[in-house]
Design a protein around this motif. Structure first.
Motif: not given
Length: 212
Positions: A201-212
């Motif tokens: 879903e994030f080609l040429h992009k950055r995403f981030t993750v957090v614990n729920a």
């Protein structure tokens, strides 16, 4: 899927190797110390001993995904050096995607400032501070690249050893867990990264993750 992990014995890299294996992918560990990798991983992981900054296009093009989980404090500028080398090696390649573990320094805080701004202000002169600074520059570089397939992922302010549980995805901002803390476990980041590999879903992009 054929996945290569640079820095596979490190904090993030080892969790990514384990998560990829658990999903049945074919994993190669690209490491500086083969003996250390052999102690950490079972025989299903192919181990290649080679300096990350010596990797060539021939070393990389056989994989569907190459993960840059390289980490060093001794020469932090090598984070940018390696990113530029990987991008140059895969110019024009349409089958291999690069995945970069960037750190939280390029995320934004609620007031719109970058995490790195606070880190530099509060920790000037600390021996470790150049690493997040260089990873901030690494993300700046990647945003110019549109002819290589890449995706980046940043953990939260606290990136801690821990299992896969539940997590939430964001894009450019620091996020908080249910306890109001900006934290993500290695297991959750690895799981989110593998989810992205399997359903991009994030080609040429950055995403981030957090614990729920």
């Amino acid at each position: 899927m054929k996945i290569a992990v640079i820095g596979a014995t490190g904090h993030a890299g080892s969790a990514i190797v384990q998560e990829a294996q658990s999903r049945g992918h074919q994993v190669t560990a690209l490491v500086r110390n083969a003996a250390k990798a052999q102690e950490m991983f079972d025989e299903r992981v192919t181990i290649v001993e080679k300096d990350a900054l010596a990797l060539t296009a021939a070393d990389l093009t056989d994989y569907d995904a190459v993960v840059d989980a390289f980490a060093t404090r001794a020469a932090a500028y090598q984070h940018v050096d390696l990113a530029t080398r990987l991008v140059a090696a895969l110019r024009g390649n349409t089958t291999t995607t690069l995945y970069f573990i960037l750190g939280a320094s390029s995320l934004k805080q609620a007031d719109g400032s970058y995490v790195i701004d606070e880190v530099l202000a509060k920790n000037a002169g600390a021996d470790w501070v150049e690493t997040p600074h260089q990873q901030f520059h690494e993300y700046q570089f990647l945003q110019w690249i549109d002819n290589v397939k890449w995706t980046a992922v940043s953990p939260q302010f606290s990136f801690v050893p821990g299992p896969k549980t539940k997590y939430r995805i964001g894009t450019d901002e620091l996020m908080l867990d249910a306890d109001g803390k900006s934290v993500v476990s290695t297991g959750n980041l690895a799981s989110a990264l593998l989810d992205e590999m399997e359903d991009p879903e994030f080609l040429h992009k950055r995403f981030t993750v957090v614990n729920a």
